[in-house]
Design a protein around this motif. Structure first.
Motif: not given
Length: 794
Positions: A535-549
């Motif tokens: 699930x590394x892709x799933x979690x990395x996408x969420x972490x990146x979205x939080x930073x973008x927000x």
């Protein structure tokens, strides 16, 4: 996550199955004319089994022997082809049929509906719900014909239905997921499918029709009776009078304008016509029909109540009349019971001889209004419009209400005032908890999918209640904020919109907590059943979205589960995980050795202080309690040098439990014992930590799929000086909810802390999802702000 299977009473998409080619064709030999069978006949055909709204899980073909001697059908077959098909599928028959006996052939099916009666033979043919061809053949060789098979000498009886290109004279009626074609007289064969067969409720293994007995004169309240099933079930009734109040796609409701004085007997009833009814609202009618009990399929299946209806009706329009004034439900009218759904059945309410008590039991109250034209003045919305266009409302004066206008599910109050608006007759608007609907909303009372339904005939107007999404207060520099959030089957295929929405929730609504326990994180390809578990892709996408927000940088920790071993959506491999901030005096203690089947244990350092043998590590993964369920994840953190243990959980769902409004009362919670075992496993793990340090900082959180007052929570809390503090229980009653299911506000997500953390704990359920139709998840997140102290201070 909780889901409802979606369909409506006798409406919804029809599943049409294509026939498959079968080798071994027989030679077609024409014969001059069909000969009506004098013994074995096809008496019923049904192809909607297991589909949306189906009353039974399987398709079937029913035979009967009208002869005077047994007929050996060994070597015979039932064969099926699509409406215009030339490829026939074969189910081989065995045994014999005694005179007058029924022989049931079960075919393919699905998950919806009640189980079939025990069949004589079981096949696998997926028949069409709407149109097709069925042949009773005296061999087991597949037919090889298209439009002339009814004349094949091997064909003993034949039924083409719907748009079939072959039939005896003319096809039987077109069917649906909820209707079968049955002989009007099971002893009569005129070799005309159109004349011999009528559409009606499926009745596998039970012959219907035949020479009609003289109908019994009855009023609608006589038909409904003061019970959940009609005292006239199966009888032919006549001179049933009333006025049409509402029309559906395959029937209508009508109501007696001269009611009796017994509020326990409904004055309205549904007339099933199978196709669009030709009557109009306001028509005065006299009806002759057969009284039947229809059990809706869908979620719940055999646990659903039945609805009383009239079938095979002869309808006479005698004039027009005003639609009766609606029976008002709520203040100024009939007030529903306030706490009890049913308290006197202790079993199947359709079979147990218990009191029918509409004044005390909500189940009986709404049953006494089944089919009636009712009105609720300014209904109050207690839950958001669902994806199935259902909307929970209560009359004014209902309680206990939440601080935002919902209604609270409690141990001794399941809120019998509640009823679901449904879009069978008109669109249902988007609305949220705390809204109202304008004026007096009118419609008819129905039942499906384990709930009584209120079917308006005009789309209601929503009055905005002003409820807004909540935002929690940021933590202070001295506070460690720990949150839990069920992100509802999150995977990369959800797209940017969901990841961005979750990121906004984390940054804005949750104020970027220091530690975030996540539930329902799926693997990198989601529901694709590829064997992928990472699930590394799933979690990395969420972490990146939080930073973008605009949020801080988060890191994550998790352990991949065994493929398809822990429940959830097949192929999705949901699991729990940690996010934690990297810009705070917070560190994750990484201790190698964890794995999907490896248990983390409690070890001590040179000073006797407890630590995890592996961090992250899984809690007791070999325990049978976790079969087909997410294994908890434990993590060891350091906050300003203080050790904090966090355990994130996602216990077994309530899937399979009896519905609150089902036929079995009290409802059996078949899923509860497994959650009790899971709570005991986590409690044992907590006890192992506290045995090493009774002042250890421990946070247990997640989606426990159980209530704050449940035995699951009691087990997890424990007792004595090592008891955990269940933070939902510390809230005022009207604030204890994180989830709204069918309009009931309830706690499913919980945070528990060790006793030493209680004095500093500031706990908040952040209501931003569950009350709104446009949800980024179906759960509300929650957060606790803590000030862990050194043990010498404690």
């Amino acid at each position: 996550m909780s889901a409802l299977n979606g369909s409506r009473r006798r409406v919804g998409a029809l599943v049409v199955a294509s026939s498959l080619a079968v080798a071994g064709a027989a030679t077609l030999i024409a014969r001059p004319a069909d000969a009506a069978s004098t013994d074995v006949l096809i008496t019923e055909v049904y192809g909607g089994g297991g589909n949306s709204g189906a009353p039974y899980t399987n398709d079937f073909v029913e035979l009967t022997n009208n002869g005077s001697a047994p007929v050996d059908v060994s070597g015979w077959s039932i064969q099926y082809a699509s409406a215009a098909g030339t490829s026939w599928q074969v189910t081989k028959l065995t045994g014999s049929i005694a005179p007058g006996a029924v022989y049931l052939v079960q075919e393919g099916g699905g998950a919806t509906g009640q189980p079939m009666p025990t069949p004589n033979v079981t096949g696998t043919i997926p028949m069409s719900a709407t149109a097709g061809k069925v042949a009773l053949v005296t061999s087991q060789t597949a037919l090889a014909c298209g439009s002339g098979c009814h004349a094949d000498p091997a064909v003993r009886d034949y039924v083409g239905f719907g748009t079939a290109n072959d039939s005896e004279t003319a096809p039987a009626p077109g069917l649906s997921n909820t209707t079968s074609a049955a002989r009007a007289n099971p002893k009569q064969d005129t070799d005309n499918n159109s004349a011999d067969f009528v559409a009606g409720n499926p009745s596998p293994g039970t012959l219907t029709g035949g020479p009609a007995e003289p109908p019994v004169d009855a009023k609608i309240h006589d038909i409904q009776g003061a019970a959940h099933r009609s005292p006239l079930e199966g009888k032919r009734v006549g001179n049933v009078t009333g006025v049409v109040t509402a029309k559906g796609s395959n029937g209508f409701w009508f109501q007696d304008t001269q009611p009796d004085d017994n509020p326990a007997t409904s004055e309205g009833v549904f007339v099933f016509t199978s196709s669009a009814p030709t009557v109009s609202v306001g028509d005065a009618l006299s009806v002759e029909a057969t009284v039947a009990e229809f059990r809706p399929g869908g979620s719940g299946g055999t646990t659903n109540l039945t609805t009383t209806e009239l079938t095979n009706a002869k309808i006479t329009v005698t004039g027009t009349a005003p639609v009766p004034a609606p029976t008002i439900v709520g203040p100024g009218g009939r007030v529903p019971p306030s706490t009890v759904i049913d308290d006197d059945s202790n079993g199947d309410v359709e079979k147990t001889s218990t009191a029918f008590d509409p004044a005390n039991d909500g189940l009986d109250f709404w049953e006494s209004l089944e089919g009636m034209w009712i009105g609720i003045n300014q209904p109050e919305v207690t839950g958001p419009t669902s994806s199935y266009r259902e909307l929970s409302v209560v009359p004014a004066g209902s309680g206990v209400r939440t601080v935002r206008g919902g209604i609270l599910l409690q141990k001794t109050d399941s809120n019998p005032e509640r009823i679901l608006l449904d879009d069978v007759l008109t669109p249902i608007p988007d609305a949220k908890t705390g809204d109202k609907l304008a004026g007096t909303v009118t419609g008819v009372v129905d039942y499906s999918f384990g709930n009584f339904k209120f079917l308006p005939t005009t789309t209601p107007t929503v009055i905005d209640g002003g409820v807004q999404r909540e935002v929690t207060r940021p933590s202070s520099p001295a506070q460690l904020s720990v949150a839990t959030f069920n992100v509802e089957n999150l995977d990369p295929s959800d797209g940017d919109a969901k990841f961005d929405g979750l990121a906004q929730a984390v940054v804005h609504n949750l104020a970027s907590p220091d530690v975030l326990g996540l539930e329902e994180v799926q693997d990198n390809d989601g529901a694709v059943n590829s064997g992928t578990t990472a699930a590394d892709k799933t979690l990395n996408m969420l972490v990146a979205a939080i930073a973008k927000a605009g949020g801080p940088k988060y890191a994550w920790r998790e352990i991949d589960p065994v493929n398809n071993a822990e429940g959830g959506e097949p192929g999705g491999n949901i699991r729990v995980a940690f996010l934690y901030r990297t810009d705070k005096p917070l560190t994750f203690v990484d201790t190698p050795g964890g794995g999907s089947t490896t248990a983390t244990t409690i070890v001590t350092d040179h000073a006797g202080r407890p630590h995890l043998s592996s961090s992250p590590g899984r809690v007791d993964p070999a325990n049978p309690a976790w079969a087909a369920t997410r294994v908890p994840l434990a993590g060891e953190f350091k906050w300003h040098g203080q050790t904090v243990f966090v355990v994130v959980n996602h216990f077994s769902s309530k899937g399979g439990d009896d519905p609150l409004w089902g036929r079995f009362q009290p409802p059996v919670q078949s899923s509860a014992p497994k959650r009790h075992e899971q709570a005991a496993a986590v409690r044992s793990f907590v006890d192992q930590i506290l045995a090493k340090d009774k002042g250890a900082n421990i946070v247990v959180l997640g989606d426990l799929n159980d209530f704050d007052w449940s035995q699951t929570a009691d087990i997890l809390v424990g007792s004595g000086n090592t008891a955990l503090v269940d933070l939902p229980r510390t809230l005022p009653l009207k604030e204890r909810y994180s989830y709204v299911f069918e309009g009931n506000s309830q706690i499913l997500d919980q945070i528990l802390v060790s006793q030493n953390l209680r004095p500093t704990a500031q706990y908040d359920v952040v209501h931003m999802n569950a009350e709104f139709p446009d949800q980024i998840s179906d759960h509300d997140p929650q957060v606790v702000k803590l000030t862990p102290l050194p043990s010498w201070v404690r």
